[in-house]
Scaffold this active site. Sequence first.
Site, PDB file in Angstrom:
ATOM      1  N   MET A  75       0.841  -1.203   0.000  1.00 25.23           N
ATOM      2  CA  MET A  75       0.000   0.000   0.000  1.00 25.23           C
ATOM      3  C   MET A  75       0.875   1.253   0.000  1.00 25.23           C
ATOM      4  O   MET A  75       1.689   1.448   0.897  1.00 25.23           O
ATOM      5  CB  MET A  75      -0.946  -0.013   1.200  1.00 25.23           C
ATOM      6  CG  MET A  75      -1.924  -1.179   1.159  1.00 25.23           C
ATOM      7  SD  MET A  75      -3.123  -1.149   2.517  1.00 25.23           S
ATOM      8  CE  MET A  75      -4.138   0.255   2.048  1.00 25.23           C
ATOM      9  N   GLY A 102      -1.839   5.592  -2.143  1.00 30.97           N
ATOM     10  CA  GLY A 102      -2.546   6.069  -3.324  1.00 30.97           C
ATOM     11  C   GLY A 102      -3.865   5.346  -3.515  1.00 30.97           C
ATOM     12  O   GLY A 102      -4.168   4.364  -2.825  1.00 30.97           O
ATOM     13  N   ASP A 141      -4.937   3.524  -6.103  1.00 35.39           N
ATOM     14  CA  ASP A 141      -4.884   2.205  -6.740  1.00 35.39           C
ATOM     15  C   ASP A 141      -4.687   1.086  -5.722  1.00 35.39           C
ATOM     16  O   ASP A 141      -5.443   0.109  -5.692  1.00 35.39           O
ATOM     17  CB  ASP A 141      -3.766   2.168  -7.789  1.00 35.39           C
ATOM     18  CG  ASP A 141      -4.021   3.114  -8.947  1.00 35.39           C
ATOM     19  OD1 ASP A 141      -5.197   3.302  -9.304  1.00 35.39           O
ATOM     20  OD2 ASP A 141      -3.055   3.669  -9.503  1.00 35.39           O
ATOM     21  N   SER A 142      -3.663   1.213  -4.876  1.00 40.31           N
ATOM     22  CA  SER A 142      -3.417   0.152  -3.891  1.00 40.31           C
ATOM     23  C   SER A 142      -4.505   0.116  -2.821  1.00 40.31           C
ATOM     24  O   SER A 142      -4.781  -0.943  -2.242  1.00 40.31           O
ATOM     25  CB  SER A 142      -2.030   0.314  -3.259  1.00 40.31           C
ATOM     26  OG  SER A 142      -1.866   1.588  -2.673  1.00 40.31           O
ATOM     27  N   CYS A 195      13.470  -1.266  -9.670  1.00 38.61           N
ATOM     28  CA  CYS A 195      12.801  -1.233  -8.365  1.00 38.61           C
ATOM     29  C   CYS A 195      11.768  -2.356  -8.255  1.00 38.61           C
ATOM     30  O   CYS A 195      11.671  -3.024  -7.224  1.00 38.61           O
ATOM     31  CB  CYS A 195      12.135   0.121  -8.146  1.00 38.61           C
ATOM     32  SG  CYS A 195      11.263   0.252  -6.572  1.00 38.61           S
ATOM     33  N   GLY A 243      -0.928  -2.341  -6.704  1.00 41.70           N
ATOM     34  CA  GLY A 243      -1.841  -1.539  -7.511  1.00 41.70           C
ATOM     35  C   GLY A 243      -1.374  -1.327  -8.934  1.00 41.70           C
ATOM     36  O   GLY A 243      -1.793  -0.367  -9.585  1.00 41.70           O
ATOM     37  N   CYS A 298      10.780   8.375  -7.197  1.00 41.08           N
ATOM     38  CA  CYS A 298      10.614   8.605  -5.756  1.00 41.08           C
ATOM     39  C   CYS A 298      11.648   9.566  -5.204  1.00 41.08           C
ATOM     40  O   CYS A 298      11.326  10.536  -4.536  1.00 41.08           O
ATOM     41  CB  CYS A 298      10.711   7.272  -5.017  1.00 41.08           C
ATOM     42  SG  CYS A 298      11.042   7.434  -3.251  1.00 41.08           S
TER      43      CYS A 298
END
Length: 375
Positions: free
Chosen positions: A13, A16, A18-19, A103, A127, A200
């Site tokens: 998670m 956001g 989506d997750s 990643c 997600g 990120c």
Amino acid sequence: MQDNSQTRVVVGMSGGVDSSVVALRLKQQGYDVIGVFMKNWDDTDENGVCTATEDYKDVAKVAAKIGIPYYSVNFEKEYWDRVFTYFLDEYKKGRTPNPDVICNKEIKFKAFLDYALELGADYIATGHYAQLTRDEAGHAHLMRAVDQNKDQTYFLSQLSTEQLDRVMFPIGDLVKPQVREIAKEAGLATAEKKDSMGICFIGEKGHFKDFLKTYLPAKAGDMMTVDGEIKGHHAGLMYYTIGQRKGLGIGGDGIDNEPWFVIGKDLQKNILYVGKGYHNPHLYATHLSASDIHWVNTIDRGSDFHCTAKFRYRQKDTGVTVHLNDDGQQVTVEFDDPARAITPGQAVVFYNGDECLGSAIIDAAYNQERELQLI
């Protein structure tokens, strides 16, 4: 209805929408769901601008609303060692890496998967916009998402079938507006939260030059045409990518007033080559060479086969013929039609229809036998 209560799914998670919807859907389907927030970058660093603290608060709100336990795990060391050092090494070589591909391979579907298994997970879920199908042997095949505009198989192309056998992509059958609507109807705090963009550790505003020179020394040099005419000076080769137009500091000139583009780099001489016009022949390649080949499924396709490929995210598929070298470690990819702005360091991702076959990292692009980036 299938009883999923004995199947534990650990959801990555991010804070956001989506997750959040992934966790919601799995909970509604009766799975034993645990949420985990991954912290991959130290946002207290003077250059970091990630919003990890706020994101974690959103994870907590969503988990409380859905009714699932949640944890936080720190992968900063793994991220630095496996992703960020790779990112810097590639820039030192004058290439343009894609850290998201690495990643996913090293952190989200390796370090995180290992952590989830320690929590007793049967599967992990994320997600990502992608889908999985299973063959008769039960092995996973990576397929494009229903939402073609959001499809993320490009970034998942270095995953193995062993990893994917433990993965779920619960929103791969939805389009983004549906995801937001589901979140809204469920009263999730992230329903209207904007999508995160950019890398990120650089953040959304993308002060890329400032960030990069914190870690790598920049060396200014000449910006010139292939005929040796100096058009200006560059701030450091690492700041430029093949096909780049913005930030060159040289506008169109002459009668045609066509813009200038980066068409090549010479690392030894520290020269940035530029050429006029979007359709400059120096930007078009007939084939490329790539290494670090990875196939999602270990199916023998022979040494030569035809498929489609993408050379960057959200690009249209291009027809290609793949020639595997005898050592199996390198590949030559021949294009059906000349392709523009092929960039060393990026992934070339192979598809058969909607199935993502795998990918390799681009080493060089050629026009006939001439290597383009070296001019």
